[in-house]
Design a protein around this motif. Structure first.
Motif, PDB file in Angstrom:
ATOM      1  N   GLY A 278       0.811  -1.201   0.000  1.00  0.00           N
ATOM      2  CA  GLY A 278       0.000   0.000   0.000  1.00  0.00           C
ATOM      3  C   GLY A 278       0.850   1.259   0.000  1.00  0.00           C
ATOM      4  N   GLU A 279       0.206   2.401   0.231  1.00  0.00           N
ATOM      5  CA  GLU A 279       0.902   3.683   0.202  1.00  0.00           C
ATOM      6  C   GLU A 279       1.420   4.082   1.593  1.00  0.00           C
TER       7      GLU A 279
ATOM      8  N   MET B  13       3.918   1.207  -2.485  1.00  0.00           N
ATOM      9  CA  MET B  13       3.689   1.792  -3.808  1.00  0.00           C
ATOM     10  C   MET B  13       3.075   3.178  -3.646  1.00  0.00           C
ATOM     11  N   GLY B  14       3.047   3.899  -4.755  1.00  0.00           N
ATOM     12  CA  GLY B  14       2.428   5.204  -4.762  1.00  0.00           C
ATOM     13  C   GLY B  14       3.414   6.315  -4.461  1.00  0.00           C
TER      14      GLY B  14
ATOM     15  N   GLY C 107       7.389   0.071  -6.350  1.00  0.00           N
ATOM     16  CA  GLY C 107       6.177   0.808  -6.709  1.00  0.00           C
ATOM     17  C   GLY C 107       6.144   2.234  -6.216  1.00  0.00           C
ATOM     18  N   LEU C 108       7.160   2.682  -5.488  1.00  0.00           N
ATOM     19  CA  LEU C 108       7.180   4.049  -4.984  1.00  0.00           C
ATOM     20  C   LEU C 108       7.688   5.015  -6.037  1.00  0.00           C
ATOM     21  N   CYS C 109       7.248   6.268  -5.926  1.00  0.00           N
ATOM     22  CA  CYS C 109       7.699   7.294  -6.846  1.00  0.00           C
ATOM     23  C   CYS C 109       7.736   8.639  -6.127  1.00  0.00           C
ATOM     24  N   GLY C 110       8.433   9.570  -6.721  1.00  0.00           N
ATOM     25  CA  GLY C 110       8.512  10.908  -6.157  1.00  0.00           C
ATOM     26  C   GLY C 110       9.817  11.144  -5.419  1.00  0.00           C
TER      27      GLY C 110
END
Length: 781
Positions: free
Chosen positions: A643-644, A666-667, A688-691
């Motif tokens: 999850g986030e 993720m997220g 799945g993580l970004c930023g």
């Protein structure tokens, strides 16, 4: 002959009766105190409330504190009131002793206190005047000989009018902290006008701007001067050492103050000298040898070097000798054995070498020896058995070898022994210590064998540290049943095996990590209801966590279960039982826990460190973790979380270490506040993580402002904070009081901080000033 004796006895009786009747008549006709002075005192009383907390320093040194003003009743003779002294003939109020009287309030400019013009002695010490200023009207007491406002929380500038008190024989404005300030002009006038002054005590009164040449004109009548922690700067004129009646001089804690003794034509009646934490540098000045009357000599942290001179043994009246935290080297001169009345002997933190001398046994009046952090070698001499008055022996951080000698068995007053960080060897044989012992530190040596059963004879023991040795065998806690006062127990880093022992119910700190213990945690561990630090990490323990473990102590500060083989889910009671309590650090890492992170963990309001890494946890990161408002370290790495990352974590403004790597998150990474300070390795392995700070863009401009600081990619980050680091970061506040306070022989302290305070007991200190007139001293630990 008999008849004559009877007549003489009758005559004597009648004479006594006549004398008694005259005294009674005289007493009954004695005038009462004047109505206006009585009214002034009653008005003064109305300014205050009473609280026993404000006079705590009196009770700590066995001086009775109580609200003296409660005896002040309208319609009664004020000369009979507690703390009030009247002139015998005119019945004017000439003395007011309200020290240790629980007073809370202020003394305004229009106070009725200033309507007592005959005052010669005024003592308001050890009260709480709420950081108010000292009224300039104190300067109107023209007849005042003794003024004591010490330790009463006055603040601000000392008024110039105090210098008008030309009859003063003693002045005390000391306090425990720097609340008061003396300006140069006031100091100059004090020195000029107070020519009858015999005692001057200005402890913690700031005087940063004064010229030290002001002290050139100090009254030759002075017998006692206290100027410690006054921010004095520059070179002190040697005139102060030439004052002909000076018996006590305290200059300690003025780190920018330099000084030197007169070199020629100098003799001194000094009996008490403390120049600790001032600047001298160089070898110990030979002029000290001229102090024939010196009894108390404190010269710690003065940057002395060279060897300890042999002539020091000529100061045969020395009771206290403190040369600690300098750069002395070489061996101790044998002439020290001439100091037959020496009681306090402190040489810690130097570079003194050689074997502990046999002649130490000649110092038969010594009560405390501090020799820690030097380079002593050889064995502990058996002659120490002659020191029948010894209460404290500190030999930490040396290179002393051999076995633990039997000489301690006869020392029936000995309460504390520090032998840690040496090279002591041999089997840990049956204990050869007196049952007076309260503190025993043998950690970081080379002792082996099992823990002897004779430890049960040390019935007054409160602190036992035998960590970091090669002890083996099992721990039988039946031997501890008689130790009703045992609060701190450290068995870390040995070779102990068997099942986890259950400590006594009184235990506060229990550390048995880094051993070879196996089996499950027995449910009876939950009977230890006062425990504060519980560390069983780095063993081979297994099984599930007893549900009671989460709320078995109202005082729990640290629970460290990492690096074992525990499995199952984490009990909900980990938070429920400790809600709004004192749990500061919880480490369950490197086990086999599965399931979700309990929501109720977010209710641990005092939590500073949480490490759940290297388990098999699943599900989302609970948004309730954002309620941990003082959290500084969070490690959830190497699990199966998905999850986030919840936005609520951005509210953790104290968060300095975050590790979410090696999960399935993720997220977008939340932005702002502390999240602008974390680097890529915080999130590694979550594809799945970004930023920011990752190079993978989420499609929106999420770059935050420049980070406040950069976090190092060091081993501590990779493994999370240890609880020792969290306690250090806690600022010596609550945890210092809880986990460190044993050094007041009350509770235990964590090993990581042991070196900061063990054997660093403050040297002998002065009592609050209201007790100086009684000629007593506060020899605190």
């Amino acid at each position: 002959m008999m008849r004559s004796l009877i007549l003489l006895s009758q005559l004597f009786f009648y004479l006594l009766l006549l004398l008694y009747s005259q005294l009674a008549s005289s007493s009954s006709s004695a005038p009462l105190c004047s109505q206006d002075q009585s009214f002034a005192l009653l008005q003064f009383k109305q300014l205050f409330s009473f609280s026993n907390d404000v006079s705590f320093n009196c009770d700590e040194v066995d001086l009775h504190s109580y609200p003296k003003m409660e005896s002040w009743k309208e319609g009664t003779d004020c000369c009979s009131w507690d703390g009030v002294t009247c002139d015998r003939m005119k019945r004017d109020v000439i003395g007011l002793d309200l020290s240790c009287s629980w007073l809370c309030g202020t003394i305004p400019f229009n106070s009725s206190l200033f309507l007592l013009p005959h005052l010669q002695w005024l003592n308001l010490a050890s009260n709480n005047f709420s950081y108010s200023s000292i009224s300039s009207r104190f300067g109107q007491f023209a007849r005042l000989k003794h003024l004591d406002l010490s330790h009463s929380m006055f603040s601000g500038k000392v008024p110039l009018e105090i210098s008008h008190l030309s009859q003063l024989a003693s002045l005390d404005l000391s306090d425990y902290n720097s609340y008061l300030k003396l300006e140069a002009s006031v100091v100059k006038r004090l020195v000029q006008n107070l020519t009858k002054l015999r005692e001057l005590h200005l402890e913690n009164v700031e005087m940063p701007s004064i010229s030290l040449s002001s002290f050139m004109n100090l009254s030759s009548a002075l017998t006692s001067i206290t100027l410690n922690n006054c921010l004095l700067c520059g070179k002190l004129p040697d005139h102060i050492f030439r004052l002909p009646n000076l018996r006590e001089l305290i200059l300690t804690d003025n780190p920018e103050l330099t000084w030197s003794f007169p070199m020629v034509n100098w003799s001194t009646p000094l009996m008490y000298l403390d120049v600790s934490r001032t600047i001298y540098s160089g070898e110990l000045p030979k002029s000290i040898g001229k102090m024939k009357f010196i009894q108390h000599l404190f010269m710690s942290e003065c940057k002395f070097n060279g060897s300890i001179p042999a002539w020091l043994g000529n100061l045969t009246q020395l009771i206290d000798l403190d040369l600690s935290i300098n750069n002395f080297s070489g061996e101790m001169p044998s002439s020290i054995s001439n100091l037959f009345v020496l009681s306090y002997f402190d040489l810690r933190s130097n570079n003194i070498q050689g074997a502990l001398p046999i002649w130490l046994g000649n110092l038969t009046r010594v009560t405390e020896i501090f020799f820690g952090t030097n380079n002593f070698t050889g064995q502990i001499p058996s002659s120490l058995s002659n020191l029948k008055n010894l209460t404290f022996l500190g030999l930490r951080y040396n290179n002393i070898g051999g076995r633990i000698p039997n000489c301690f068995a006869n020392l029936t007053k000995l309460t504390a022994i520090h032998l840690s960080y040496n090279q002591l060897t041999g089997q840990f044989a049956e204990f050869q210590f007196s049952d007076s012992l309260e503190f025993l530190s043998l950690d970081n040596n080379r002792l082996y064998g099992s823990i002897p059963k004779s430890i049960s004879n040390l019935v007054n023991l409160s602190f036992l540290d035998i960590s970091s040795n090669d002890l083996n065998g099992t721990v039988d806690f039946n031997m501890f049943k008689k130790l009703k006062t045992l609060l701190y127990l450290n068995f870390r880093a040995n070779l102990l095996h068997g099942v986890l022992p259950v400590p006594p119910s009184s235990m506060r700190n229990f550390l048995i990590s880094n051993n070879r213990l196996g089996g499950e945690i027995p449910s009876s561990i939950c009977n230890v209801t006062s425990i504060e630090i519980f560390d069983i990490s780095y063993n081979s323990l297994s099984g599930t966590i007893p549900s009671c473990l989460g709320n078995f102590s109202n005082s729990l500060v640290v629970m460290d279960l990492r690096r074992n083989n525990f499995y199952g889910t984490m009990p909900e009671t980990f938070a429920e039982g400790n809600m709004l309590r004192t749990l500061v650090f919880n480490d369950l890492s490197s086990n086999k826990f599965h399931g979700k992170i309990p929501e109720v963990i977010g209710m641990l309001n005092f939590l500073r460190g949480l490490n759940l890494s290297h388990n098999r946890l699943i599900g989302h990161i609970s948004s309730s973790l954002g309620l941990l408002s003082v959290l500084e370290s969070l490690d959830l790495s190497s699990n199966r979380l998905n999850g986030e990352i919840p936005m609520q974590l951005t509210s953790l403004t104290f968060l300095a270490v975050l590790n979410l790597s090696q999960n399935q998150l993720m997220g977008p990474i939340p932005q702002g506040k502390q999240f602008g300070t974390f680097q890529n390795n915080t999130y590694g392995g979550n594809l799945g993580l970004c930023g920011f700070p990752l190079s993978k863009n989420c499609g929106i401009d999420e770059r935050p402002p420049p980070p406040i600081f950069q976090e190092d990619n060091d081993p501590m980050f990779m493994s999370g904070f240890g609880w020792e680091a969290v306690l250090l970061g806690y600022g010596f506040g609550l945890v210092f009081g809880i986990a460190m306070g044993y050094f007041m022989f009350k509770i235990g302290k964590p090993q990581c901080l042991l070196g900061l305070i063990e054997e660093n007991r403050p040297r002998k200190l002065k009592m609050p000033s209201n007790q100086r007139s009684r000629g007593s001293r506060n020899y605190s630990i």
